[in-house]
Design an enzyme around this catalytic site. Sequence first.
Site, mmCIF file in Angstrom:
data_model
loop_
_atom_site.group_PDB
_atom_site.id
_atom_site.type_symbol
_atom_site.label_atom_id
_atom_site.label_comp_id
_atom_site.label_asym_id
_atom_site.label_seq_id
_atom_site.Cartn_x
_atom_site.Cartn_y
_atom_site.Cartn_z
ATOM 1 N N ASP A 194 0.835 -1.193 0.000
ATOM 2 C CA ASP A 194 0.000 0.000 0.000
ATOM 3 C C ASP A 194 0.874 1.249 0.000
ATOM 4 O O ASP A 194 2.012 1.236 0.483
ATOM 5 C CB ASP A 194 -0.909 0.023 1.234
ATOM 6 N N ARG A 195 0.319 2.331 -0.485
ATOM 7 C CA ARG A 195 1.064 3.594 -0.546
ATOM 8 C C ARG A 195 1.602 3.987 0.824
ATOM 9 O O ARG A 195 2.743 4.451 0.952
ATOM 10 C CB ARG A 195 0.152 4.702 -1.093
#
Length: 494
Positions: free
Chosen positions: A183-184
């Site tokens: 995930d970012r």
Amino acid sequence: MAVAVVEPFANLTERKHKEPEDFRPPPDVITTPCDPWPRPYYLEDGLRKVHPYHFTYNTYCKERWRGRELLDIFATEFRDRPQTYYKDAIEQGKVTINGTRVASVNHIVKNGDVISHTLHRHEPPVTAQPVGIVHEDNDMIVINKPAGVPVHPAGRYKFNSIIEIMRAERSHAWNPLPCNRLDRLTSGIMFIGKHPRAAEKISMQIQERNVKKEYVARVIGEFPAEDVVCDQPVMQISPKLGLNRARASGKDARTVFKRLAYYPPVRSSKNQQKEQEDTRSEKQKIRDSKMEWKTKEGHSIVRCLPVTGRTHQLRVHLQFLGHPIANDPIYCNQRVFGPNLAAGDNLSDNDEDIISRLSKMGKSEVAEAMAYHDEMMEEYNKQKAEKMTGQLCEICDTPLYSDPGVHELGIYLHAKRYACDQGRWAYDTSLPDWALPPPGVDGPTEVTKDTDPLALADKLEHAEIGDCQGDSSSRHHKPQSFAEASKALWTMPG
């Protein structure tokens, strides 16, 4: 007896030689010069920023868009800008269908249409921390991904992505091939293939669960010292917002947790304690007494071994256990989930309310990710967040956002270690700064053998969910926390 009508042979011959319908391909769409080299980066205040640039998005009509009005598609599918912007963009010809300006915002989109949107693009800044290299050979690069940087260009991000940052550091022609997904907001181990064959090999190992993964997280409160297994199914509630929740009807999911350390609140000297006396009003005290998370003082560093790999699995499981990741802007947000932060909740039907509240975060108000006790977080970071400033871009009148606060550049979740289950390779990183002991406090600076939940994870990986539940006496045990509730469902192997 069935009777069938047969066409005369002459009609069949005539149909065979019938000219096909006239097909006219759509006209060329606008393509702006959107591949500047070198990349338009600049570093400022610890952030990697990108100078605004013009860009054209081109996309074919998706199946769910067929027969819908153009403005309705933009208003419901994209949340980067307000509906009034998209209305003006369509009317001004910035949004076209097959390269042609449409008559009205109510234009019906059909199968095969190419939708183009030309805009002055403003990318959000990301951390200026470099992409760390853990290992490199002729086939791949193992990196330590900084938190807050997306892997692929997507949404508001293009050049501020791992792929583009690495390309800018090496060469324009180089094509990095990510083999696993983070995930970012998450940091840690990632595999980048240098050529398709290497990328496919490592990707297959990960997909076939031949790779052991370990994460570390910093959560609110005192996490139980024993092994904790959470097998709550995870369900996607809103693809648009990236929201997932623990739901019985979701996909099977299982995570093994083991506490590495617990750090209670730092008690100040007597003089400082006097300065910190409770100054709340009676109304505020009553309000705070209803917020269960306020009773969970201090923080824990927890080792996390996902047996399955669902989206946001660790974040959702830790929230369900009553110990969400301390700075998680979604799952540790009381303005979204309420005073108990949805601990132990896998049944409530308030998803629409939660989606509505979450969609407002970062737009007209500050996203309150700070629903926790954290003595190390300064007041500045509790108040500062990426939000609309009220100012407009001089070129495109786009509402401008403030720079993100430090706590918005990532969350306290780090992919620490990936290892082949046959022992052929293993790649590890050090603990991130937020997982180290607070100044002046003793604690582990690296993972320890006695906190290793790997053996339990190995046994559970091949067990069906529910196979290892304990007897009735353990199931009816009244736990002190939802983490203990999950642990009580299991008879520990061995």
